[in-house]
Design an enzyme around this catalytic site. Sequence first.
Site, PDB file in Angstrom:
ATOM      1  CE  LYS A   1      20.257   8.952  -9.996  1.00  0.00           C
ATOM      2  NZ  LYS A   1      20.541   9.326 -11.379  1.00  0.00           N
ATOM      3  CG  HIS A  56      25.236   2.641 -10.338  1.00  0.00           C
ATOM      4  ND1 HIS A  56      25.701   3.457 -11.349  1.00  0.00           N
ATOM      5  CD2 HIS A  56      23.999   3.106 -10.016  1.00  0.00           C
ATOM      6  CE1 HIS A  56      24.792   4.389 -11.612  1.00  0.00           C
ATOM      7  NE2 HIS A  56      23.744   4.190 -10.827  1.00  0.00           N
TER       8      HIS A  56
END
Length: 342
Positions: A197, A247
């Site tokens: 991120k 994910h």
Amino acid sequence: MTERLGIVSRATVLVVDDDEQIRRLIALLLRPMGHVVVEAGSVEEAFEKLQGGPPDLVLVDMQLPGKSGYELLADVRGDPRTRLVPVVMITGAATPERKLKAIQEGVTDFIAKPFSPEELAARVRALLELKFVTDALEDAERVIISLARTIDARDRYTYGHSARVSHYAGLLGERIGLQGNGLETVRRGGLFHDFGKIAVRDAVLLKPAKLTAEEYAEIKRHPSEGKSLLETMKTLSHAMGVVYHHHERLDGSGYPAGLAGEAIPPTVRVTTIADVFDALTTARVYRSALSREDALGIMAEEVRKGWWDGRLLEEFRGVLSTLPEDDERILRLSNGPPSGRL
Ligand SMILES: [Fe+2]
Ligand SMILES: [Fe+2]
């Protein structure tokens, strides 16, 4: 310990021997090399002297009156501050069994009596160089971990997220019997799973409104970004699967690889459960925090959709039943800027 031009100098060496002559001999040899020699005639005295700070090297006689060299070795290995300090056992006529026991306890090397001054000096030099390298690695590891925390600090809504995911994943991992590397993988993986991120712009990461398709695609790049930023670090190599695949969903509808079923390793599934739960139970820029029960209800629904591992979710319920809602560690991890996206 200091290092000058690749040569280790001024290390602290703890010498434990009930024979004063041997201690003196070693001190006479090592002091001119620039080292500080701390002498102890027994393990009890050595424990006392260890309180002053961890040494860089321990030389201990195998046979001592009172507590044995093994007990000192176990103590050194059991203390996080000294667990990597080289310990050399000075042996007289040691039987193979006693040597084996020392190896099992984590001894670094043996020096047989009588030893020549040259041999001792050469061994000490080599072991201190090794200690210097492990110190440097430990420092690097500390830097890496502070780096992981910067991800949490960047977004006030996800403050403490990685640390909590690591904590939850560790507890769930322990509960299902993960050990050693497996446990380390979920803990490290939890800490670094969202590292990528760092490459997502603030305008996207902190956007308080619905994301455009393009912005969502940028968020979805964080597992690959994390992998490419971290994959050269050897100490994180085992956690790379978690960073890259956290994910994924069991039915293959996740990202980035679209892995399905058994292709998603248990360590990844464990971390994903911890990640989803923490995301749901903390306030996000786009919604407020859910209660544990509501979060577990949503996750059970998602198990039915085929996303998560239902058995692991049940085990996670078990973890939570032993963890009070005001668990001190979780609160401590969340105490930062008031509490992004998953
Ligand atoms: Fe993520
Ligand atoms: Fe996350």
